[in-house]
Design an enzyme around this catalytic site. Sequence first.
Site, short mmCIF file in Angstrom:
data_model
loop_
_atom_site.label_atom_id
_atom_site.label_comp_id
_atom_site.label_asym_id
_atom_site.label_seq_id
_atom_site.Cartn_x
_atom_site.Cartn_y
_atom_site.Cartn_z
N CYS A 278 -17.60 26.50 0.26
CA CYS A 278 -17.62 25.28 -0.79
C CYS A 278 -19.05 24.80 -0.83
CB CYS A 278 -16.75 24.29 0.21
SG CYS A 278 -16.73 24.24 1.71
N1 LIG Z 1 -10.89 23.54 3.24
C1 LIG Z 1 -11.84 24.03 2.29
O1 LIG Z 1 -12.41 22.86 1.64
C2 LIG Z 1 -12.31 25.48 2.11
C3 LIG Z 1 -11.70 26.28 2.97
N2 LIG Z 1 -12.16 27.44 2.64
C4 LIG Z 1 -11.62 28.69 3.51
O2 LIG Z 1 -10.32 28.88 3.25
C5 LIG Z 1 -9.63 29.44 4.48
C6 LIG Z 1 -8.65 28.32 4.71
O3 LIG Z 1 -9.31 26.92 5.13
P1 LIG Z 1 -8.28 25.54 5.08
O4 LIG Z 1 -7.34 26.00 4.19
O5 LIG Z 1 -9.21 24.64 5.22
O6 LIG Z 1 -7.76 25.88 6.47
P2 LIG Z 1 -6.38 25.28 7.39
O7 LIG Z 1 -6.74 25.39 8.81
O8 LIG Z 1 -6.05 24.40 6.67
O9 LIG Z 1 -5.35 26.30 7.12
C7 LIG Z 1 -5.31 27.89 7.38
C8 LIG Z 1 -4.11 28.72 7.01
O10 LIG Z 1 -4.06 29.86 7.55
C9 LIG Z 1 -3.03 30.05 8.46
N3 LIG Z 1 -3.17 30.92 9.81
C10 LIG Z 1 -3.97 30.47 10.62
N4 LIG Z 1 -4.12 31.29 11.41
C11 LIG Z 1 -3.53 32.37 11.01
C12 LIG Z 1 -3.25 33.70 11.28
N5 LIG Z 1 -3.68 34.21 12.61
N6 LIG Z 1 -2.46 34.41 10.74
C13 LIG Z 1 -2.04 34.01 9.42
N7 LIG Z 1 -2.16 32.86 8.93
C14 LIG Z 1 -2.84 32.12 9.74
C15 LIG Z 1 -2.23 28.72 8.62
O11 LIG Z 1 -0.91 28.83 8.82
P3 LIG Z 1 -0.14 27.75 9.75
O12 LIG Z 1 -0.56 26.42 9.48
O13 LIG Z 1 1.18 27.96 9.09
O14 LIG Z 1 -0.07 28.35 11.30
C16 LIG Z 1 -2.87 27.98 7.42
O15 LIG Z 1 -1.92 28.18 6.42
C17 LIG Z 1 -10.92 29.32 5.53
O16 LIG Z 1 -11.17 30.79 5.66
C18 LIG Z 1 -11.88 28.58 4.86
O17 LIG Z 1 -13.23 28.62 5.58
C19 LIG Z 1 -12.87 27.88 1.72
C20 LIG Z 1 -13.87 26.76 0.92
C21 LIG Z 1 -13.28 25.42 1.05
C1 LIG Z 2 -16.37 19.59 6.69
C2 LIG Z 2 -16.29 20.99 7.26
O1 LIG Z 2 -16.03 21.38 8.22
N1 LIG Z 2 -16.62 22.14 6.30
C3 LIG Z 2 -16.54 23.63 6.71
C4 LIG Z 2 -17.00 24.25 5.83
C5 LIG Z 2 -15.77 24.60 4.66
C6 LIG Z 2 -15.14 25.85 4.85
O2 LIG Z 2 -13.99 25.95 4.62
O3 LIG Z 2 -15.72 26.89 4.75
P1 LIG Z 2 -15.81 28.17 3.74
O4 LIG Z 2 -16.30 27.31 2.55
O5 LIG Z 2 -16.84 28.96 4.35
O6 LIG Z 2 -14.60 28.85 3.76
C7 LIG Z 2 -17.46 23.94 7.97
O7 LIG Z 2 -18.56 23.11 7.86
O8 LIG Z 2 -17.27 24.81 8.61
#
Ligand SMILES: NC(=O)C1=CN([C@@H]2O[C@H](COP(=O)(O)OP(=O)(O)OC[C@H]3O[C@@H](n4cnc5c(N)ncnc54)[C@H](OP(=O)(O)O)[C@@H]3O)[C@@H](O)[C@H]2O)C=CC1
Ligand SMILES: CC(=O)N[C@@H](CCC(=O)OP(=O)(O)O)C(=O)O
Length: 346
Positions: free
Chosen positions: A150
Amino acid sequence: MIKAGIIGATGYAGNELARLLLGHKEVEVAWYGSRSYIDQKYADVYQNFFKLVDAKCMDDNMAALADEVDVIFTATPQGLCASLVNEEILSKAKVIDLSADFRIKDVKKYEKWYGIEHKSPQFIDEAVYGLCEINREDIKKARLIANPGCYPTCSTLSIYPLLKEGLIDPNTIIIDAKSGTSGAGRGAKVPNLYCEVNENIKAYGVATHRHTPEIEDQLGYACGQEVMINFTPHLIPMNRGILVTAYASLKKEVSYEEVRAAYDKYYADETFIRVLDKDVCPQTKCVEGSNYVDVNFKIDPRTKRVIMMGAIDNLVKGAAGQAVQNMNLMFGFDEAEGLHQIPMLP
Ligand SMILES: NC(=O)C1=CN([C@@H]2O[C@H](COP(=O)(O)OP(=O)(O)OC[C@H]3O[C@@H](n4cnc5c(N)ncnc54)[C@H](OP(=O)(O)O)[C@@H]3O)[C@@H](O)[C@H]2O)C=CC1
Ligand SMILES: CC(=O)N[C@@H](CCC(=O)OP(=O)(O)O)C(=O)O
Protein backbone atom coordinates in the site's frame (compact mmCIF):
# COMPACT_ATOMS: atom_id res chain seq x y z
CA MET A 1 -17.25 -15.83 -16.71
CA ILE A 2 -14.27 -16.94 -14.62
CA LYS A 3 -14.13 -18.38 -11.11
CA ALA A 4 -12.04 -16.82 -8.36
CA GLY A 5 -10.91 -18.05 -4.98
CA ILE A 6 -9.72 -15.90 -2.10
CA ILE A 7 -7.35 -17.35 0.48
CA GLY A 8 -7.62 -14.99 3.44
CA ALA A 9 -11.13 -13.83 2.56
CA THR A 10 -11.82 -13.15 6.24
CA GLY A 11 -9.15 -10.43 6.52
CA TYR A 12 -9.66 -6.78 5.65
CA ALA A 13 -8.01 -7.06 2.24
CA GLY A 14 -9.94 -10.28 1.54
CA ASN A 15 -13.21 -8.66 2.55
CA GLU A 16 -12.51 -5.79 0.17
CA LEU A 17 -11.73 -8.25 -2.61
CA ALA A 18 -15.04 -10.01 -2.01
CA ARG A 19 -16.86 -6.66 -2.13
CA LEU A 20 -15.24 -5.66 -5.42
CA LEU A 21 -15.56 -9.07 -7.06
CA LEU A 22 -19.26 -9.29 -6.21
CA GLY A 23 -19.71 -6.23 -8.40
CA HIS A 24 -17.60 -7.64 -11.25
CA LYS A 25 -19.61 -8.90 -14.20
CA GLU A 26 -17.01 -11.46 -15.37
CA VAL A 27 -16.22 -13.14 -12.04
CA GLU A 28 -17.87 -15.53 -9.63
CA VAL A 29 -16.24 -16.01 -6.21
CA ALA A 30 -16.16 -19.76 -5.62
CA TRP A 31 -13.99 -20.01 -2.52
CA TYR A 32 -13.88 -17.84 0.59
CA GLY A 33 -10.77 -19.09 2.35
CA SER A 34 -10.13 -18.77 6.07
CA ARG A 35 -8.07 -20.26 8.83
CA SER A 36 -10.26 -19.47 11.84
CA TYR A 37 -13.81 -19.62 10.43
CA ILE A 38 -13.85 -22.82 8.34
CA ASP A 39 -17.45 -24.06 7.75
CA GLN A 40 -18.96 -20.85 9.14
CA LYS A 41 -21.04 -18.72 6.79
CA TYR A 42 -18.97 -15.91 5.33
CA ALA A 43 -21.88 -13.51 5.90
CA ASP A 44 -21.79 -14.41 9.60
CA VAL A 45 -18.17 -13.26 9.74
CA TYR A 46 -18.90 -10.16 7.67
CA GLN A 47 -22.44 -8.92 8.13
CA ASN A 48 -22.07 -6.53 5.18
CA PHE A 49 -22.55 -9.63 2.99
CA PHE A 50 -25.84 -10.67 4.66
CA LYS A 51 -28.23 -11.86 1.95
CA LEU A 52 -25.50 -11.31 -0.63
CA VAL A 53 -23.20 -14.27 -0.01
CA ASP A 54 -24.53 -17.65 1.06
CA ALA A 55 -21.20 -19.52 0.95
CA LYS A 56 -19.36 -20.96 3.91
CA CYS A 57 -15.68 -20.35 4.60
CA MET A 58 -13.30 -22.94 3.21
CA ASP A 59 -9.76 -23.89 4.19
CA ASP A 60 -6.52 -22.69 2.58
CA ASN A 61 -5.96 -25.79 0.43
CA MET A 62 -4.45 -24.02 -2.56
CA ALA A 63 -3.98 -27.23 -4.58
CA ALA A 64 -7.69 -28.12 -4.31
CA LEU A 65 -8.60 -24.52 -5.05
CA ALA A 66 -6.52 -24.52 -8.24
CA ASP A 67 -8.69 -27.36 -9.58
CA GLU A 68 -11.83 -25.27 -9.10
CA VAL A 69 -10.94 -21.74 -10.09
CA ASP A 70 -9.17 -19.70 -12.75
CA VAL A 71 -7.59 -17.18 -10.41
CA ILE A 72 -6.46 -17.38 -6.80
CA PHE A 73 -5.97 -14.32 -4.62
CA THR A 74 -3.84 -14.77 -1.51
CA ALA A 75 -4.69 -12.04 1.00
CA THR A 76 -2.72 -13.67 3.78
CA PRO A 77 0.23 -12.91 6.06
CA GLN A 78 3.74 -12.68 4.67
CA GLY A 79 5.21 -16.05 3.81
CA LEU A 80 2.00 -18.02 3.35
CA CYS A 81 1.65 -17.73 -0.42
CA ALA A 82 5.30 -18.67 -0.92
CA SER A 83 4.80 -21.74 1.25
CA LEU A 84 1.70 -22.92 -0.66
CA VAL A 85 2.34 -22.13 -4.32
CA ASN A 86 3.93 -24.69 -6.65
CA GLU A 87 4.33 -25.40 -10.36
CA GLU A 88 1.20 -27.55 -10.59
CA ILE A 89 -0.93 -24.80 -9.05
CA LEU A 90 0.51 -22.18 -11.39
CA SER A 91 -0.13 -24.43 -14.39
CA LYS A 92 -3.83 -24.57 -13.47
CA ALA A 93 -4.66 -21.12 -12.10
CA LYS A 94 -3.24 -17.63 -12.10
CA VAL A 95 -2.13 -16.39 -8.68
CA ILE A 96 -2.31 -12.82 -7.42
CA ASP A 97 -0.49 -12.50 -4.11
CA LEU A 98 -1.40 -9.49 -1.99
CA SER A 99 1.43 -10.16 0.44
CA ALA A 100 5.05 -9.18 -0.10
CA ASP A 101 6.37 -12.67 -0.92
CA PHE A 102 7.20 -11.98 -4.56
CA ARG A 103 7.68 -8.21 -4.56
CA ILE A 104 11.42 -8.10 -3.90
CA LYS A 105 13.65 -9.70 -6.50
CA ASP A 106 16.62 -10.21 -4.20
CA VAL A 107 15.65 -13.10 -1.91
CA LYS A 108 18.30 -12.23 0.67
CA LYS A 109 16.93 -8.70 0.90
CA TYR A 110 13.40 -10.11 1.41
CA GLU A 111 14.59 -12.49 4.11
CA LYS A 112 16.51 -9.71 5.89
CA TRP A 113 13.65 -7.19 5.94
CA TYR A 114 10.88 -9.71 6.62
CA GLY A 115 12.80 -11.95 8.99
CA ILE A 116 11.47 -15.15 7.40
CA GLU A 117 12.87 -17.73 5.03
CA HIS A 118 11.46 -17.57 1.50
CA LYS A 119 9.83 -20.92 0.75
CA SER A 120 9.68 -20.70 -3.05
CA PRO A 121 12.44 -18.48 -4.38
CA GLN A 122 12.23 -20.30 -7.72
CA PHE A 123 9.17 -18.18 -8.61
CA ILE A 124 10.56 -14.76 -7.66
CA ASP A 125 12.03 -13.98 -11.08
CA GLU A 126 8.88 -15.00 -12.87
CA ALA A 127 6.54 -12.95 -10.68
CA VAL A 128 5.49 -9.62 -12.15
CA TYR A 129 5.24 -6.60 -9.85
CA GLY A 130 1.62 -5.63 -10.33
CA LEU A 131 1.80 -1.86 -10.45
CA CYS A 132 -0.60 -1.70 -13.38
CA GLU A 133 0.17 1.78 -14.68
CA ILE A 134 3.87 0.96 -14.98
CA ASN A 135 4.05 -2.78 -15.76
CA ARG A 136 0.86 -3.22 -17.79
CA GLU A 137 2.25 -5.27 -20.69
CA ASP A 138 4.12 -7.73 -18.45
CA ILE A 139 1.07 -8.15 -16.22
CA LYS A 140 -1.04 -9.21 -19.22
CA LYS A 141 1.27 -12.21 -19.78
CA ALA A 142 1.86 -13.16 -16.15
CA ARG A 143 0.65 -16.18 -14.21
CA LEU A 144 1.98 -14.93 -10.85
CA ILE A 145 1.51 -11.35 -9.67
CA ALA A 146 3.21 -9.67 -6.74
CA ASN A 147 0.52 -7.17 -5.84
CA PRO A 148 2.32 -4.03 -4.60
CA GLY A 149 2.26 -2.85 -1.00
CA CYS A 150 0.00 0.00 0.00
CA TYR A 151 2.70 2.53 0.91
CA PRO A 152 4.83 1.57 -2.12
CA THR A 153 1.86 2.03 -4.47
CA CYS A 154 1.16 5.55 -3.26
CA SER A 155 4.82 6.53 -2.92
CA THR A 156 6.00 5.17 -6.26
CA LEU A 157 3.13 6.63 -8.26
CA SER A 158 3.57 10.04 -6.60
CA ILE A 159 7.28 10.22 -7.45
CA TYR A 160 7.64 8.14 -10.64
CA PRO A 161 7.22 10.81 -13.38
CA LEU A 162 9.85 13.11 -11.90
CA LEU A 163 12.38 10.32 -11.51
CA LYS A 164 11.69 8.96 -14.95
CA GLU A 165 12.21 12.41 -16.46
CA GLY A 166 15.41 12.97 -14.46
CA LEU A 167 14.09 16.09 -12.73
CA ILE A 168 15.01 15.08 -9.17
CA ASP A 169 18.08 13.72 -7.44
CA PRO A 170 17.13 10.10 -6.53
CA ASN A 171 19.22 10.04 -3.39
CA THR A 172 17.53 13.03 -1.76
CA ILE A 173 14.08 11.49 -1.52
CA ILE A 174 12.29 11.61 1.82
CA ILE A 175 8.86 10.03 2.14
CA ASP A 176 6.52 10.88 4.96
CA ALA A 177 3.46 8.62 4.89
CA LYS A 178 0.34 8.22 6.97
CA SER A 179 -2.04 5.29 7.09
CA GLY A 180 -5.39 4.43 8.61
CA THR A 181 -5.51 1.43 10.93
CA SER A 182 -7.10 -1.01 8.45
CA GLY A 183 -3.60 -1.12 6.95
CA ALA A 184 -2.58 -3.22 9.92
CA GLY A 185 -5.20 -5.88 9.22
CA ARG A 186 -8.07 -7.27 11.28
CA GLY A 187 -6.06 -9.29 13.76
CA ALA A 188 -6.14 -8.00 17.34
CA LYS A 189 -2.96 -6.14 18.23
CA VAL A 190 -2.51 -3.83 21.23
CA PRO A 191 -1.07 -0.86 19.24
CA ASN A 192 -4.23 -0.88 17.12
CA LEU A 193 -6.76 -0.84 19.95
CA TYR A 194 -9.21 2.08 19.93
CA CYS A 195 -7.69 3.69 23.02
CA GLU A 196 -4.19 3.48 21.55
CA VAL A 197 -5.10 4.87 18.12
CA ASN A 198 -7.91 7.31 18.84
CA GLU A 199 -6.89 10.98 19.15
CA ASN A 200 -3.28 10.03 18.56
CA ILE A 201 -0.73 10.06 15.75
CA LYS A 202 2.57 8.26 15.90
CA ALA A 203 5.43 7.29 13.66
CA TYR A 204 6.43 3.65 13.57
CA GLY A 205 9.00 1.51 11.80
CA VAL A 206 11.26 4.56 11.60
CA ALA A 207 14.23 3.74 9.34
CA THR A 208 13.29 0.05 9.52
CA HIS A 209 9.89 -0.32 7.84
CA ARG A 210 9.72 -3.34 5.50
CA HIS A 211 8.30 -1.24 2.67
CA THR A 212 11.56 0.69 2.39
CA PRO A 213 13.35 -1.83 0.12
CA GLU A 214 10.23 -2.29 -2.00
CA ILE A 215 9.95 1.46 -2.63
CA GLU A 216 13.70 1.74 -3.23
CA ASP A 217 13.57 -1.08 -5.79
CA GLN A 218 10.69 0.48 -7.70
CA LEU A 219 12.20 3.97 -7.72
CA GLY A 220 15.52 2.42 -8.74
CA TYR A 221 13.94 0.71 -11.76
CA ALA A 222 12.38 4.06 -12.74
CA CYS A 223 15.67 5.97 -12.81
CA GLY A 224 18.07 3.12 -13.66
CA GLN A 225 20.25 3.41 -10.58
CA GLU A 226 20.24 2.29 -6.95
CA VAL A 227 18.17 4.52 -4.74
CA MET A 228 18.21 5.04 -0.97
CA ILE A 229 15.35 6.82 0.72
CA ASN A 230 14.17 7.86 4.13
CA PHE A 231 10.69 6.45 4.69
CA THR A 232 8.65 7.21 7.78
CA PRO A 233 5.11 5.85 8.13
CA HIS A 234 2.63 7.13 10.70
CA LEU A 235 -0.48 5.51 12.12
CA ILE A 236 -3.42 7.87 12.22
CA PRO A 237 -6.86 7.58 13.81
CA MET A 238 -9.00 6.72 10.82
CA ASN A 239 -10.09 3.49 9.17
CA ARG A 240 -8.86 3.83 5.61
CA GLY A 241 -6.51 5.89 3.56
CA ILE A 242 -2.85 6.61 2.89
CA LEU A 243 -1.41 10.06 2.40
CA VAL A 244 2.13 10.42 1.09
CA THR A 245 4.16 13.62 1.23
CA ALA A 246 7.52 13.15 -0.47
CA TYR A 247 10.40 15.58 -0.83
CA ALA A 248 13.36 15.63 -3.24
CA SER A 249 15.96 18.10 -4.49
CA LEU A 250 15.45 19.36 -8.02
CA LYS A 251 18.37 18.83 -10.39
CA LYS A 252 17.73 22.14 -12.10
CA GLU A 253 15.36 25.07 -12.02
CA VAL A 254 11.99 23.99 -13.40
CA SER A 255 8.64 25.65 -13.96
CA TYR A 256 5.23 24.41 -12.83
CA GLU A 257 4.44 23.64 -16.47
CA GLU A 258 7.52 21.45 -16.95
CA VAL A 259 6.77 19.34 -13.90
CA ARG A 260 3.11 19.15 -14.77
CA ALA A 261 4.06 17.97 -18.26
CA ALA A 262 6.05 15.13 -16.69
CA TYR A 263 3.02 13.94 -14.71
CA ASP A 264 0.77 14.29 -17.75
CA LYS A 265 3.20 12.36 -19.94
CA TYR A 266 2.78 9.24 -17.79
CA TYR A 267 -0.70 9.68 -16.34
CA ALA A 268 -2.90 11.70 -18.70
CA ASP A 269 -4.43 8.51 -20.14
CA GLU A 270 -4.62 6.58 -16.88
CA THR A 271 -8.14 5.90 -15.65
CA PHE A 272 -7.14 5.59 -12.01
CA ILE A 273 -4.50 8.29 -11.61
CA ARG A 274 -5.83 11.78 -11.21
CA VAL A 275 -3.30 14.59 -11.41
CA LEU A 276 -5.07 17.36 -9.52
CA ASP A 277 -5.28 20.99 -10.56
CA LYS A 278 -2.57 23.44 -9.52
CA ASP A 279 -2.34 23.96 -5.74
CA VAL A 280 -4.99 21.34 -4.95
CA CYS A 281 -3.71 18.85 -2.36
CA PRO A 282 -4.69 15.18 -2.43
CA GLN A 283 -7.01 14.08 0.39
CA THR A 284 -7.70 10.56 1.58
CA LYS A 285 -11.43 11.29 1.83
CA CYS A 286 -11.56 12.07 -1.88
CA VAL A 287 -10.35 8.60 -2.88
CA GLU A 288 -12.06 6.58 -0.15
CA GLY A 289 -13.72 3.38 -1.35
CA SER A 290 -12.33 3.88 -4.86
CA ASN A 291 -9.36 2.69 -6.91
CA TYR A 292 -8.16 6.24 -7.59
CA VAL A 293 -4.72 7.61 -6.83
CA ASP A 294 -4.80 11.40 -6.50
CA VAL A 295 -1.41 13.04 -7.00
CA ASN A 296 -0.02 16.54 -7.14
CA PHE A 297 3.17 18.50 -6.50
CA LYS A 298 4.46 21.88 -5.45
CA ILE A 299 7.83 23.40 -6.30
CA ASP A 300 9.59 25.23 -3.47
CA PRO A 301 12.01 27.63 -5.22
CA ARG A 302 13.44 28.72 -1.86
CA THR A 303 14.81 25.26 -0.97
CA LYS A 304 15.07 24.08 -4.61
CA ARG A 305 13.03 21.04 -3.68
CA VAL A 306 9.78 19.65 -4.99
CA ILE A 307 7.05 18.26 -2.74
CA MET A 308 5.17 15.33 -4.27
CA MET A 309 1.87 14.25 -2.77
CA GLY A 310 -0.42 11.26 -3.20
CA ALA A 311 -3.53 9.75 -1.65
CA ILE A 312 -5.06 6.29 -2.01
CA ASP A 313 -7.46 4.03 -0.20
CA ASN A 314 -5.08 1.41 1.23
CA LEU A 315 -7.63 -1.36 0.87
CA VAL A 316 -8.58 -0.52 -2.73
CA LYS A 317 -5.70 0.82 -4.88
CA GLY A 318 -3.37 -0.23 -2.06
CA ALA A 319 -4.57 -3.85 -2.06
CA ALA A 320 -7.83 -5.34 -3.39
CA GLY A 321 -8.61 -2.81 -6.12
CA GLN A 322 -5.16 -3.09 -7.60
CA ALA A 323 -5.47 -6.90 -7.40
CA VAL A 324 -8.71 -6.74 -9.39
CA GLN A 325 -7.08 -4.35 -11.88
CA ASN A 326 -4.28 -6.91 -12.28
CA MET A 327 -6.79 -9.71 -12.78
CA ASN A 328 -8.58 -7.66 -15.44
CA LEU A 329 -5.32 -7.22 -17.34
CA MET A 330 -4.37 -10.90 -17.01
CA PHE A 331 -7.74 -12.12 -18.34
CA GLY A 332 -8.17 -9.49 -21.03
CA PHE A 333 -11.16 -7.82 -19.35
CA ASP A 334 -11.74 -4.09 -19.40
CA GLU A 335 -9.10 -2.83 -16.96
CA ALA A 336 -11.66 -0.85 -14.97
CA GLU A 337 -14.33 -3.58 -14.74
CA GLY A 338 -15.56 -3.91 -11.16
CA LEU A 339 -13.67 -0.77 -10.16
CA HIS A 340 -16.12 1.99 -10.98
CA GLN A 341 -16.76 3.02 -7.37
CA ILE A 342 -16.93 6.77 -6.88
CA PRO A 343 -15.14 8.01 -3.73
CA MET A 344 -17.33 8.40 -0.66
CA LEU A 345 -17.76 11.92 0.78
CA PRO A 346 -18.08 13.00 3.57
N1 LIG B 1 -4.68 -4.14 5.02
C1 LIG B 1 -4.11 -3.47 4.02
O1 LIG B 1 -4.34 -2.25 3.84
C2 LIG B 1 -3.19 -4.15 3.07
C3 LIG B 1 -2.84 -5.47 3.22
N2 LIG B 1 -1.98 -6.05 2.34
C4 LIG B 1 -1.54 -7.43 2.51
O2 LIG B 1 -2.62 -8.33 2.36
C5 LIG B 1 -2.43 -9.44 3.21
C6 LIG B 1 -3.64 -9.54 4.13
O3 LIG B 1 -3.71 -8.36 4.90
P1 LIG B 1 -4.96 -8.00 5.80
O4 LIG B 1 -6.21 -8.36 5.12
O5 LIG B 1 -4.75 -6.62 6.23
O6 LIG B 1 -4.71 -8.98 7.03
P2 LIG B 1 -5.77 -9.57 8.06
O7 LIG B 1 -5.01 -9.87 9.28
O8 LIG B 1 -6.95 -8.69 8.14
O9 LIG B 1 -6.22 -10.93 7.36
C7 LIG B 1 -5.38 -12.02 7.23
C8 LIG B 1 -6.13 -13.14 6.53
O10 LIG B 1 -5.26 -14.24 6.40
C9 LIG B 1 -5.84 -15.39 7.00
N3 LIG B 1 -4.77 -16.16 7.61
C10 LIG B 1 -3.98 -15.81 8.63
N4 LIG B 1 -3.05 -16.76 8.87
C11 LIG B 1 -3.30 -17.72 7.98
C12 LIG B 1 -2.71 -18.95 7.73
N5 LIG B 1 -1.64 -19.36 8.42
N6 LIG B 1 -3.23 -19.70 6.75
C13 LIG B 1 -4.28 -19.27 6.03
N7 LIG B 1 -4.89 -18.10 6.21
C14 LIG B 1 -4.39 -17.35 7.19
C15 LIG B 1 -6.80 -14.87 8.03
O11 LIG B 1 -7.77 -15.87 8.24
P3 LIG B 1 -8.69 -15.95 9.54
O12 LIG B 1 -8.98 -14.55 9.96
O13 LIG B 1 -9.89 -16.67 9.06
O14 LIG B 1 -7.91 -16.70 10.54
C16 LIG B 1 -7.34 -13.66 7.31
O15 LIG B 1 -8.31 -14.04 6.39
C17 LIG B 1 -1.13 -9.20 3.99
O16 LIG B 1 -0.07 -9.82 3.34
C18 LIG B 1 -0.98 -7.70 3.91
O17 LIG B 1 0.36 -7.33 4.02
C19 LIG B 1 -1.51 -5.38 1.26
C20 LIG B 1 -1.81 -4.08 1.07
C21 LIG B 1 -2.66 -3.35 1.99
C1 LIG C 1 -0.98 0.77 9.28
C2 LIG C 1 -0.13 -0.45 9.07
O1 LIG C 1 0.23 -1.13 10.00
N1 LIG C 1 0.20 -0.74 7.81
C3 LIG C 1 1.00 -1.88 7.45
C4 LIG C 1 1.26 -1.86 5.98
C5 LIG C 1 0.13 -2.36 5.19
C6 LIG C 1 0.32 -3.74 4.67
O2 LIG C 1 -0.53 -4.55 4.85
O3 LIG C 1 1.47 -4.04 4.09
P1 LIG C 1 1.62 -4.54 2.59
O4 LIG C 1 1.11 -3.44 1.77
O5 LIG C 1 3.06 -4.81 2.43
O6 LIG C 1 0.93 -5.80 2.37
C7 LIG C 1 2.38 -1.86 8.08
O7 LIG C 1 2.92 -0.81 8.30
O8 LIG C 1 2.93 -2.96 8.23
